[in-house]
Motif scaffolding. Structure first.
Motif, PDB file in Angstrom:
ATOM      1  N   UNK A  85      26.126 -41.350 -22.823  1.00 27.03           N
ATOM      2  CA  UNK A  85      25.903 -40.307 -23.825  1.00 27.03           C
ATOM      3  C   UNK A  85      24.869 -40.756 -24.849  1.00 27.03           C
ATOM      4  N   UNK A  86      24.960 -41.997 -25.294  1.00 29.14           N
ATOM      5  CA  UNK A  86      24.016 -42.500 -26.287  1.00 29.14           C
ATOM      6  C   UNK A  86      22.617 -42.670 -25.698  1.00 29.14           C
ATOM      7  N   UNK A  87      22.541 -43.161 -24.471  1.00 28.01           N
ATOM      8  CA  UNK A  87      21.231 -43.320 -23.835  1.00 28.01           C
ATOM      9  C   UNK A  87      20.543 -41.979 -23.614  1.00 28.01           C
ATOM     10  N   UNK A  88      21.321 -40.975 -23.286  1.00 27.34           N
ATOM     11  CA  UNK A  88      20.743 -39.671 -22.978  1.00 27.34           C
ATOM     12  C   UNK A  88      20.354 -38.900 -24.234  1.00 27.34           C
ATOM     13  N   UNK A  89      21.223 -38.874 -25.251  1.00 25.56           N
ATOM     14  CA  UNK A  89      21.002 -38.012 -26.407  1.00 25.56           C
ATOM     15  C   UNK A  89      20.754 -38.757 -27.712  1.00 25.56           C
ATOM     16  N   UNK A  90      20.957 -40.057 -27.749  1.00 28.29           N
ATOM     17  CA  UNK A  90      20.705 -40.810 -28.965  1.00 28.29           C
ATOM     18  C   UNK A  90      21.782 -40.668 -30.018  1.00 28.29           C
ATOM     19  N   UNK A  91      22.905 -40.057 -29.663  1.00 29.05           N
ATOM     20  CA  UNK A  91      24.038 -39.943 -30.589  1.00 29.05           C
ATOM     21  C   UNK A  91      25.326 -39.971 -29.782  1.00 29.05           C
ATOM     22  N   UNK A  92      26.435 -40.146 -30.484  1.00 28.99           N
ATOM     23  CA  UNK A  92      27.746 -40.199 -29.834  1.00 28.99           C
ATOM     24  C   UNK A  92      28.559 -38.936 -30.091  1.00 28.99           C
ATOM     25  N   UNK A  93      27.890 -37.833 -30.350  1.00 29.05           N
ATOM     26  CA  UNK A  93      28.584 -36.579 -30.629  1.00 29.05           C
ATOM     27  C   UNK A  93      29.190 -36.034 -29.333  1.00 29.05           C
ATOM     28  N   UNK A  97      28.697 -33.795 -24.584  1.00 29.58           N
ATOM     29  CA  UNK A  97      29.285 -34.119 -23.280  1.00 29.58           C
ATOM     30  C   UNK A  97      29.167 -32.975 -22.292  1.00 29.58           C
ATOM     31  N   UNK A  98      29.104 -31.746 -22.777  1.00 29.55           N
ATOM     32  CA  UNK A  98      28.975 -30.596 -21.880  1.00 29.55           C
ATOM     33  C   UNK A  98      27.644 -30.615 -21.138  1.00 29.55           C
ATOM     34  N   UNK A  99      26.657 -31.286 -21.716  1.00 29.77           N
ATOM     35  CA  UNK A  99      25.310 -31.290 -21.127  1.00 29.77           C
ATOM     36  C   UNK A  99      25.111 -32.406 -20.126  1.00 29.77           C
ATOM     37  N   UNK A 100      25.995 -33.415 -20.087  1.00 30.16           N
ATOM     38  CA  UNK A 100      25.834 -34.531 -19.159  1.00 30.16           C
ATOM     39  C   UNK A 100      26.079 -34.080 -17.723  1.00 30.16           C
ATOM     40  N   UNK A 101      25.264 -34.590 -16.840  1.00 33.19           N
ATOM     41  CA  UNK A 101      25.426 -34.278 -15.409  1.00 33.19           C
ATOM     42  C   UNK A 101      25.231 -35.559 -14.620  1.00 33.19           C
ATOM     43  N   UNK A 102      25.870 -35.612 -13.455  1.00 34.85           N
ATOM     44  CA  UNK A 102      25.660 -36.736 -12.553  1.00 34.85           C
ATOM     45  C   UNK A 102      26.607 -37.769 -12.784  1.00 34.85           C
TER      46      UNK A 102
END
Length: 102
Positions: A85-93, A97-102
């Protein structure tokens, strides 16, 4: 009940309430994981206390070790999700999580 037993029960209930408050009031994934850890430590304390009261110390220890092992597996999985989550979006909000895939 002795003062010792009452203090253990009160501290465990307060730890569970603090963990639930931390889980409910935050959108930051690490704070939520810390809240889960606090609540799980309180549950482990209650398991050990129940074994102490009933005289089944060995059985309570076995349940506590099992709970700790399950807790570690859950936290490692959650930490992996947090890193992704942090690598993808730069935050831990957690709303991301709804946007993560794979």
């Amino acid at each position: 009940m002795s003062v010792f037993e009452i203090s253990i029960l009160v501290s465990a209930v307060l730890m569970i309430l603090a963990g639930c408050f931390c889980i409910a009031r935050s959108h930051h994934l690490l704070r939520i994981l810390i809240g889960i850890e606090i609540a799980m430590k309180a549950v482990t304390l209650l398991i050990i206390f129940a074994g102490y009261v009933n005289g089944n110390d060995a059985q309570a220890e076995a349940y506590a070790v099992t709970a700790i092992c399950l807790e570690v597996v859950m936290m490692v999985t959650a930490a992996g999700i947090a890193i992704n989550l942090y690598r993808t979006y730069g935050s831990m909000d957690i709303r991301n999580l709804k946007k993560l895939k794979g």
